[in-house]
Scaffold this active site. Sequence first.
Site, PDB file in Angstrom:
ATOM      1  N   LYS A 116       0.820  -1.208   0.000  1.00 15.55           N
ATOM      2  CA  LYS A 116       0.000   0.000   0.000  1.00 15.55           C
ATOM      3  C   LYS A 116       0.852   1.256   0.000  1.00 15.55           C
ATOM      4  O   LYS A 116       0.431   2.306  -0.505  1.00 15.55           O
ATOM      5  CB  LYS A 116      -0.941  -0.015   1.202  1.00 15.55           C
ATOM      6  CG  LYS A 116      -1.939  -1.177   1.181  1.00 15.55           C
ATOM      7  CD  LYS A 116      -2.833  -1.159   2.395  1.00 15.55           C
ATOM      8  CE  LYS A 116      -3.801  -2.331   2.395  1.00 15.55           C
ATOM      9  NZ  LYS A 116      -3.128  -3.621   2.605  1.00 15.55           N
ATOM     10  N   GLU A 191      -1.399   6.315   8.896  1.00 18.46           N
ATOM     11  CA  GLU A 191      -2.016   7.443   8.202  1.00 18.46           C
ATOM     12  C   GLU A 191      -3.128   8.004   9.078  1.00 18.46           C
ATOM     13  O   GLU A 191      -3.558   7.351  10.047  1.00 18.46           O
ATOM     14  CB  GLU A 191      -2.567   7.008   6.843  1.00 18.46           C
ATOM     15  CG  GLU A 191      -3.720   6.040   6.910  1.00 18.46           C
ATOM     16  CD  GLU A 191      -4.182   5.581   5.532  1.00 18.46           C
ATOM     17  OE1 GLU A 191      -3.440   5.800   4.552  1.00 18.46           O
ATOM     18  OE2 GLU A 191      -5.278   5.007   5.434  1.00 18.46           O
ATOM     19  N   HIS A 226     -12.397  -3.552  10.964  1.00 15.66           N
ATOM     20  CA  HIS A 226     -11.956  -3.124   9.628  1.00 15.66           C
ATOM     21  C   HIS A 226     -12.212  -4.193   8.584  1.00 15.66           C
ATOM     22  O   HIS A 226     -11.594  -4.189   7.520  1.00 15.66           O
ATOM     23  CB  HIS A 226     -10.476  -2.727   9.640  1.00 15.66           C
ATOM     24  CG  HIS A 226     -10.117  -1.807  10.759  1.00 15.66           C
ATOM     25  ND1 HIS A 226     -10.540  -0.504  10.810  1.00 15.66           N
ATOM     26  CD2 HIS A 226      -9.408  -2.014  11.901  1.00 15.66           C
ATOM     27  CE1 HIS A 226     -10.095   0.062  11.920  1.00 15.66           C
ATOM     28  NE2 HIS A 226      -9.413  -0.843  12.601  1.00 15.66           N
ATOM     29  N   GLU A 266     -10.295   1.067  -4.033  1.00 16.10           N
ATOM     30  CA  GLU A 266     -11.016   1.458  -2.824  1.00 16.10           C
ATOM     31  C   GLU A 266     -10.707   2.907  -2.452  1.00 16.10           C
ATOM     32  O   GLU A 266      -9.560   3.354  -2.553  1.00 16.10           O
ATOM     33  CB  GLU A 266     -10.642   0.530  -1.661  1.00 16.10           C
ATOM     34  CG  GLU A 266     -10.987  -0.926  -1.928  1.00 16.10           C
ATOM     35  CD  GLU A 266     -10.807  -1.802  -0.696  1.00 16.10           C
ATOM     36  OE1 GLU A 266     -10.169  -1.345   0.279  1.00 16.10           O
ATOM     37  OE2 GLU A 266     -11.297  -2.940  -0.719  1.00 16.10           O
ATOM     38  N   GLU A 279      -6.525   1.875  -1.509  1.00 18.20           N
ATOM     39  CA  GLU A 279      -5.710   0.792  -2.036  1.00 18.20           C
ATOM     40  C   GLU A 279      -6.404   0.213  -3.253  1.00 18.20           C
ATOM     41  O   GLU A 279      -7.587   0.480  -3.507  1.00 18.20           O
ATOM     42  CB  GLU A 279      -5.506  -0.310  -0.996  1.00 18.20           C
ATOM     43  CG  GLU A 279      -6.800  -0.949  -0.508  1.00 18.20           C
ATOM     44  CD  GLU A 279      -6.561  -1.975   0.581  1.00 18.20           C
ATOM     45  OE1 GLU A 279      -5.829  -2.942   0.316  1.00 18.20           O
ATOM     46  OE2 GLU A 279      -7.103  -1.808   1.680  1.00 18.20           O
ATOM     47  N   ASN A 281      -7.190  -3.550  -4.833  1.00 22.21           N
ATOM     48  CA  ASN A 281      -7.149  -4.995  -4.640  1.00 22.21           C
ATOM     49  C   ASN A 281      -7.035  -5.653  -6.007  1.00 22.21           C
ATOM     50  O   ASN A 281      -7.959  -5.587  -6.820  1.00 22.21           O
ATOM     51  CB  ASN A 281      -8.399  -5.490  -3.915  1.00 22.21           C
ATOM     52  CG  ASN A 281      -8.498  -4.943  -2.504  1.00 22.21           C
ATOM     53  OD1 ASN A 281      -9.519  -4.408  -2.111  1.00 22.21           O
ATOM     54  ND2 ASN A 281      -7.436  -5.068  -1.735  1.00 22.21           N
ATOM     55  N   ARG A 283      -7.410  -8.464  -7.337  1.00 28.25           N
ATOM     56  CA  ARG A 283      -8.044  -9.784  -7.257  1.00 28.25           C
ATOM     57  C   ARG A 283      -9.544  -9.590  -7.279  1.00 28.25           C
ATOM     58  O   ARG A 283     -10.047  -8.460  -7.294  1.00 28.25           O
ATOM     59  CB  ARG A 283      -7.651 -10.471  -5.952  1.00 28.25           C
ATOM     60  CG  ARG A 283      -7.970  -9.625  -4.720  1.00 28.25           C
ATOM     61  CD  ARG A 283      -7.767 -10.368  -3.417  1.00 28.25           C
ATOM     62  NE  ARG A 283      -7.798  -9.497  -2.254  1.00 28.25           N
ATOM     63  CZ  ARG A 283      -8.896  -9.068  -1.645  1.00 28.25           C
ATOM     64  NH1 ARG A 283     -10.072  -9.399  -2.131  1.00 28.25           N
ATOM     65  NH2 ARG A 283      -8.823  -8.295  -0.580  1.00 28.25           N
TER      66      ARG A 283
END
Length: 727
Positions: A116, A191, A226, A266, A279, A281, A283
Amino acid sequence: MIDVLLVANRGEIARRIFRTCRELGISTVAVHSDADADAPHVREADAAVRLPGDAPAETYLRGDLIVKAALAAGADAVHPGYGFLSENAAFARAVADAGLVWVGPPPAAMEAMASKTRAKSVMGAAGVPLLESVSPESASARDLPLLVKAASGGGGRGMRVVRELPLLEGELASARTEAAAAFGDGEVFVEPYVEGGRHVEVQVLADAHGAVWALGTRDCSLQRRHQKVIEEAPAPGLSPELRDELHGAAVDAARAIGYEGAGTVEFLVSGSGRAYFLEMNTRLQVEHPVTECVYGLDLVAWQVRVAEGAPLPGGLPPAPVGHAVEARLYAEDPARGWTPQTGVVHRLSVPGVGEGRVEVRGSGEGSVGVRGVGERSVGERSVGERRRALRGGGPGPYIYGPPALNPEGTRNSGPQIHGSVPDPRPCEPAASRSYPTDGRTGLRVDSGVADGDLIGVHYDPMLAKVIAWAPSRGEALRLLASGLERARIHGPVTNRELLVRSLRHPDFVAARLDTGFYERNLVELTAESPDRGTARIAALAAALADSCGRSRFGGWRNVPSAPQSKTYRRDPGGAECEVRYRLGRDGLLAEGCPDVRLLAVDFGSVVFEVAGVRREFAVCFYGERVYVDSALGAYAFTALPRFPDPAARTEPGSLLAPMPGTVIRLADGLAVGDRVAAGQPLLWLEAMKMEHKVVAPADGFLTALHVAPGRQVELGALLAVVADSRA
């Protein structure tokens, strides 16, 4: 063209991919750990290869063994699913180097997004808005709250919210440990944590010829630890301008790294409507079904086609139709810190889903560790034995409800079921089916378990994803809540009640969404329902059905009986309920149930008239556990012995293991005799790839400590004792 595909995964996603392969005429290969030797995904594959061991690090994270398995089984392609090695570029390269087709994005694109921290650098250069990282060494109170995140992987593992600066160092260490265990990479970063933000993502689909589609948005804001719990498409309440901005940023991100296949970008959307890249993904996402339902696409089929070199159709992507919502059904107890649960899934079925026909496969022992269809290995069940074992079999990978809607809004003739044989019990759910790919139906269940399966400690506790599609968001929410509420779920404690209440919560219904939803509302959503006498009526039904089953006459008879009593504990961890009744010539006389009249009873069903309304109660027994389902609610009870065993009592202050797992560490310097404070962490357990803190229940002294790091414990094992004095 791909002829034989190995899925480097397990459970629900393996079954999901197999379903599409069957429709495309592709043979399938499963891999499995020892714990998964008889799992549904293994039974449904055309061949299966054992990966020795139980833990993910020994099995599903061993890329070298999986490549060998693919070659041994004669596969020509590998699909990684999600989780495990799905975003591991080195594994993708190893697959390609072995001469196999990788059903996923190019390794270089995966590497660009794998970390990330590196992904932020790439996206910043592409002009995608970002949240700036914070150096842990220079973080100050002005930076709070902060979010510690694992640089690799996903699924909420390795993430911690920090609201007090002195806790940062400890949370960094904990996140590193969890990330290393889950992904083999302990890198983390920090962050700002945006309070009141929404998690919104965009599904992208790209080919090798330069085409990139943005297939709408999904909102995944309802999360615990999360990790997503409820997802929907399209994301509600976004302005057209913000939606276009997100679509554009997602397409830019995919183009910037030369992406191919299905992926998800995202974003965090602040309360003011500003979007920040989180980020990408690289997949298929767990929540991909909501996009499939709305767009009428089979994303797995398109992953295969793209891997074979096919282009996306020319022009714009298909237009979205209606709204879809997905709920993740977990074996966990939200009221007790989301504690994962283990045990046998006796039954899992959703009304209106899965009627019809069942496809049953047999398999046996083949060469080089590959199990092939049509042969029997030692101790393996025959097709008939499997059918009996799968009676009531639990949802298959794709189970659809009402007939599908065409894009024009008219009804199709119904599900098309291919290659199946008549089910001798057509009213019961099926274990494995093939279905049309348009996705536009009422209810859909994607499940990794079948009736009789054991939920263990090694893997994620998700039992199934239940998805509803409807023309409008309100109708989809209502349909999903109703389907979950009426589902038969017999086995470990689940989050079913939380899901139903969430879908009906005023804030969720009004699309007032953010990632703090459960933090604010968990107490309300997990509060015990007002009893209004329904639990006692359900317990009465259990007692009558039990008495009927024990009758030497094989059923209930309308003759007088002596007074009867039975004591139950309502699960999980509820109050005891004593049922006292007698059957007289005038019918049932039950204490505490003056408005209840018995109409009919047998071992599995009781019919009452309650305050003038006919109510039917379905009763199922599994040893001392009893499940009672009706329109008044679902209840689980444990029948208690008339004379409790004194040895079963535990002393006050005993800390019992909330789940099976491994003790991974103790609090620094913890020793018997220490003074401890209520809520102070004493030790940590690892189970289902997550860490779980065990804390002191009250102020006092640690008078006993029965575990050490590395020790495995069973559910209910005595870990430690905290007393109010050293004596």
